[in-house]
Structure formats: structure tokens, C-alpha cells
Design a protein around this motif. Sequence first.
Motif, PDB file in Angstrom:
ATOM      1  N   LYS A   1      -3.691   0.382 -15.672  1.00 40.77           N
ATOM      2  CA  LYS A   1      -4.033  -0.448 -14.527  1.00 40.77           C
ATOM      3  C   LYS A   1      -3.009  -0.328 -13.409  1.00 40.77           C
ATOM      4  CE  LYS A   1      -6.541  -3.884 -17.286  1.00 40.77           C
ATOM      5  NZ  LYS A   1      -6.662  -5.325 -17.631  1.00 40.77           N
ATOM      6  N   GLY A   2      -2.189   0.702 -13.468  1.00 39.94           N
ATOM      7  CA  GLY A   2      -1.180   0.866 -12.438  1.00 39.94           C
ATOM      8  C   GLY A   2       0.043   0.011 -12.695  1.00 39.94           C
ATOM      9  N   TRP A   3       0.857  -0.152 -11.659  1.00 39.08           N
ATOM     10  CA  TRP A   3       2.099  -0.905 -11.765  1.00 39.08           C
ATOM     11  C   TRP A   3       1.989  -2.233 -11.015  1.00 39.08           C
ATOM     12  CZ3 TRP A   3       2.092   4.401 -10.935  1.00 39.08           C
ATOM     13  CH2 TRP A   3       2.754   5.183 -11.881  1.00 39.08           C
ATOM     14  N   PRO A   4       2.378  -3.347 -11.643  1.00 37.82           N
ATOM     15  CA  PRO A   4       2.506  -4.601 -10.888  1.00 37.82           C
ATOM     16  C   PRO A   4       3.693  -4.486  -9.930  1.00 37.82           C
ATOM     17  CG  PRO A   4       2.282  -5.015 -13.249  1.00 37.82           C
ATOM     18  CD  PRO A   4       2.549  -3.556 -13.093  1.00 37.82           C
ATOM     19  N   ILE A   5       3.458  -4.787  -8.658  1.00 44.14           N
ATOM     20  CA  ILE A   5       4.488  -4.708  -7.637  1.00 44.14           C
ATOM     21  C   ILE A   5       4.638  -6.082  -6.987  1.00 44.14           C
ATOM     22  CG2 ILE A   5       5.229  -3.605  -5.486  1.00 44.14           C
ATOM     23  CD1 ILE A   5       3.415  -1.248  -6.198  1.00 44.14           C
ATOM     24  N   LYS A   6       5.870  -6.565  -6.934  1.00 46.50           N
ATOM     25  CA  LYS A   6       6.146  -7.843  -6.275  1.00 46.50           C
ATOM     26  C   LYS A   6       7.083  -7.594  -5.097  1.00 46.50           C
ATOM     27  CE  LYS A   6       8.657 -11.011  -8.390  1.00 46.50           C
ATOM     28  NZ  LYS A   6       8.979 -12.069  -9.367  1.00 46.50           N
ATOM     29  N   ILE A   7       6.687  -8.071  -3.936  1.00 46.44           N
ATOM     30  CA  ILE A   7       7.444  -7.870  -2.706  1.00 46.44           C
ATOM     31  C   ILE A   7       7.797  -9.238  -2.128  1.00 46.44           C
ATOM     32  CG2 ILE A   7       7.387  -6.940  -0.364  1.00 46.44           C
ATOM     33  CD1 ILE A   7       5.281  -4.915  -1.413  1.00 46.44           C
ATOM     34  N   ALA A   8       9.086  -9.488  -1.898  1.00 44.80           N
ATOM     35  CA  ALA A   8       9.537 -10.715  -1.251  1.00 44.80           C
ATOM     36  C   ALA A   8      10.219 -10.339   0.061  1.00 44.80           C
ATOM     37  CB  ALA A   8      10.494 -11.485  -2.149  1.00 44.80           C
TER      38      ALA A   8
ATOM     39  N   PHE B   1       0.837  -1.204   0.000  1.00 43.89           N
ATOM     40  CA  PHE B   1       0.000   0.000   0.000  1.00 43.89           C
ATOM     41  C   PHE B   1       0.872   1.254   0.000  1.00 43.89           C
ATOM     42  CE2 PHE B   1      -2.358   3.418   2.018  1.00 43.89           C
ATOM     43  CZ  PHE B   1      -3.564   3.394   1.344  1.00 43.89           C
ATOM     44  N   ARG B   2       1.941   1.262   0.787  1.00 43.24           N
ATOM     45  CA  ARG B   2       2.813   2.435   0.882  1.00 43.24           C
ATOM     46  C   ARG B   2       3.511   2.696  -0.458  1.00 43.24           C
ATOM     47  NH1 ARG B   2       5.257   4.751   5.352  1.00 43.24           N
ATOM     48  NH2 ARG B   2       6.597   6.488   4.713  1.00 43.24           N
ATOM     49  N   LEU B   3       4.015   1.666  -1.095  1.00 45.34           N
ATOM     50  CA  LEU B   3       4.699   1.848  -2.379  1.00 45.34           C
ATOM     51  C   LEU B   3       3.722   2.254  -3.476  1.00 45.34           C
ATOM     52  CD1 LEU B   3       7.221  -1.147  -2.337  1.00 45.34           C
ATOM     53  CD2 LEU B   3       7.654   1.256  -1.778  1.00 45.34           C
ATOM     54  N   ALA B   4       2.532   1.673  -3.480  1.00 40.70           N
ATOM     55  CA  ALA B   4       1.512   2.056  -4.464  1.00 40.70           C
ATOM     56  C   ALA B   4       1.127   3.518  -4.280  1.00 40.70           C
ATOM     57  CB  ALA B   4       0.292   1.154  -4.333  1.00 40.70           C
ATOM     58  N   SER B   5       0.981   3.951  -3.036  1.00 40.54           N
ATOM     59  CA  SER B   5       0.636   5.347  -2.758  1.00 40.54           C
ATOM     60  C   SER B   5       1.719   6.285  -3.248  1.00 40.54           C
ATOM     61  CB  SER B   5       0.412   5.543  -1.255  1.00 40.54           C
ATOM     62  OG  SER B   5      -0.656   4.750  -0.792  1.00 40.54           O
TER      63      SER B   5
ATOM     64  N   VAL C   1       8.107 -14.876   2.431  1.00 40.05           N
ATOM     65  CA  VAL C   1       6.736 -14.616   2.006  1.00 40.05           C
ATOM     66  C   VAL C   1       6.794 -13.662   0.822  1.00 40.05           C
ATOM     67  CG1 VAL C   1       4.597 -13.433   2.604  1.00 40.05           C
ATOM     68  CG2 VAL C   1       5.626 -15.038   4.221  1.00 40.05           C
ATOM     69  N   GLN C   2       6.034 -13.943  -0.220  1.00 40.61           N
ATOM     70  CA  GLN C   2       6.033 -13.096  -1.416  1.00 40.61           C
ATOM     71  C   GLN C   2       4.612 -12.665  -1.736  1.00 40.61           C
ATOM     72  OE1 GLN C   2       8.646 -14.090  -4.854  1.00 40.61           O
ATOM     73  NE2 GLN C   2       6.784 -14.039  -6.079  1.00 40.61           N
ATOM     74  N   LEU C   3       4.472 -11.393  -2.110  1.00 37.66           N
ATOM     75  CA  LEU C   3       3.177 -10.825  -2.454  1.00 37.66           C
ATOM     76  C   LEU C   3       3.278 -10.103  -3.788  1.00 37.66           C
ATOM     77  CD1 LEU C   3       0.226 -10.048  -1.609  1.00 37.66           C
ATOM     78  CD2 LEU C   3       1.219  -7.988  -0.564  1.00 37.66           C
ATOM     79  N   SER C   4       2.339 -10.370  -4.695  1.00 33.05           N
ATOM     80  CA  SER C   4       2.276  -9.687  -5.986  1.00 33.05           C
ATOM     81  C   SER C   4       0.935  -8.974  -6.089  1.00 33.05           C
ATOM     82  CB  SER C   4       2.429 -10.684  -7.142  1.00 33.05           C
ATOM     83  OG  SER C   4       3.702 -11.311  -7.114  1.00 33.05           O
ATOM     84  N   VAL C   5       0.969  -7.678  -6.369  1.00 36.51           N
ATOM     85  CA  VAL C   5      -0.245  -6.872  -6.419  1.00 36.51           C
ATOM     86  C   VAL C   5      -0.186  -5.928  -7.617  1.00 36.51           C
ATOM     87  CG1 VAL C   5      -0.543  -6.937  -3.913  1.00 36.51           C
ATOM     88  CG2 VAL C   5       0.730  -5.058  -4.958  1.00 36.51           C
ATOM     89  N   ILE C   6      -1.313  -5.323  -7.939  1.00 35.67           N
ATOM     90  CA  ILE C   6      -1.408  -4.232  -8.896  1.00 35.67           C
ATOM     91  C   ILE C   6      -1.661  -2.955  -8.106  1.00 35.67           C
ATOM     92  CG2 ILE C   6      -2.551  -3.312 -10.945  1.00 35.67           C
ATOM     93  CD1 ILE C   6      -1.094  -5.920 -11.453  1.00 35.67           C
TER      94      ILE C   6
END
Length: 315
Positions: free
Chosen positions: A280-287, A263-267, A302-307
Motif C-alpha cells: 500500500k505504499g509508504w505512510p508519509i507524515k508532513i508537519a 505528492f513530490r515525496l510519494a513520486s 499544519v500536519q498532513l498524513s497520507v499513504i
Amino acid sequence: MADLEPNWRVRFLAGQPPAKVRVRNLQTSIEGPSDAWNRKGKQQPISVSASVMLKEAFDTSSSADRVAGDTVHYGLLSKAILASLEGKGPQHLANMEKPGDAASTNRFSSLRDVVNTIWEDLTNQDANGKSKATDDDEEEEQQVKSFLKVSTIRCFELTAHLPKASLLGGGVSLTRIALFGRDGESRPQPRGMSLKIHDLRVPTLIGVNGNERKAKQVVVATIEIDKFNIDEDVFTMIEAETVEVMSSSSFETLEALANTLAFRLASYLHSSQAGSMNRKGWPIKIALEKPIAVVLADAACVQLSVISSEVLGGI
């Protein structure tokens, strides 16, 4: 011009090539892109990796035991990359012929500019995948202007890595990839660009066990932003946002930390780079890794991939 695709999708569409030629971590130094303190024009190391996926196997080269036109000479590929970085590539020399242009050791405005310059010198195609040759140029003349014969390439991937451009991590890299057309088409079709911040090591209060609530432990974060269409260097700001979130964390789980970080990086991206935002914004992957969480393992991850637009509620 079509939007960028995620790099993973371009690789998927490329499939398994019949032959591939690669150069990995070709090292030199450079001036221009931001350093770890966001200073421009400071000399720093850079490594470049290139992967050329061919449409056909190199039968002629293998049967004749010599480098023929159905493959890529990896030694000459390395020299072409270094020449581009040194300002001796065809695109730079062409620009130097323009009146009023002068040589400069600080030729690159950003890491993206570095990647695009090497790409143009090797393929004779600009940042949008369009050939820089004019309609009046003959096909043979177009091939002379570029090191790679784009008619023989299925997919090309280029990565530039600044290993010292991070205060707490293993550096920053930018990867550009494009799928080239079939049936003699030379213009890339799907193409992608991704920014990666490697292995940020941040002391973080994280964990469910009592001992983990008493002191911070190192969490290793790797951030990757796909469909990266931002011209300027923003990786130092992204690193700063990441470190701030992790340093102030008191979460019990990596899952909660990853969600907050997303959320912080998307903001940040939507507020500071609204003019460059994809539809559609940027795909962000966080590991996120905890190296000491499991004693007998290298790390738990733990890895999370979001738009980014979906994280912010579709804005």
C-alpha cells in the motif's frame, strides 16, 4: 513474512506497560552511514535511545532494592549499545569468526544497518524478527546470546539519530519498534520502522497577508516516512526534494504546500524505490510550521498524513 506496520500502530497495540526502562540520547560517534552531503564513511556524531517495555512490574527488584532479572540494568544496557556500535557486540564477534572476515572501522553501510545491528546484538533477532538461534539451541543458551530477555519484554523501541546528517535541519533518525509475543513466545509480532528528517528550516514564500507576499519567511518542515523498508540511505535525497519544493513555493496556505510536498515525496519514493515498495505504499507524515506567523505563539503548524500510493492515484 508480514509487512511492516506503522510505528504508531505498534505502540497502540503495546498499550500501557506496567514498567519501562529507558536510555535517552546515548552519545558517541560513528563512521559508515551517509552524512549531510551523502558521503559514506565520514565520522559523525550519533545518539541512541532505547525503550524497553516490560510485561510485568519489577516487584523483585523494588522489594529487594537491587537489580534483579525482572528489570533491565540501564547502565549495562548503555554499555551493550556502545559495544555494538564499536563492533564488540555478539553478532559482530560471531561474524568475525568466519574465515576471511577482518575488522573494519567502517562496518555500517547505512543508518538502517546501524539500527539493525544494535537490535540483533540486544535481542538476538534479525531484521525480520526471527531468532538467530538454531532449533538445536537450548532456551538458556539463546538468552545468553542476547542482552535482553525477550521472554520478559512486551515491546522494544530503538532510535538512532544522526544530528549532523542534514544541511538545513536537526538531523535524521531511524526508529525500529516491535511488539513481542505473549505466553512465552519470544518472536516479535507486529513490527515497524520509520525514518524522520527533523526540523528543516527553509525560506519559503507562503502566506495570505500582503506582507507575506513580499518576502520569504522560514518554514520548519519535519518529514516522517513509516513502514520504512529501504536498506540504503535516501534521507539526503528526500531532504533535497523537500527543500526544492519549499524554495520554489508561492502558495498562500501551508495546506496547499503540504499537499504538493506529499505528492513530490510519494513520486520520488515510487520512482526510485519501486523494488522496496510496500503493498500500500509508504505512510508519509508532513508537519509544516511558521514560527513568526502568530506573534504571541511559538509557531503555527499544519500536519498532513497520507499513504504514498493513494496520493499517486492508487498506482
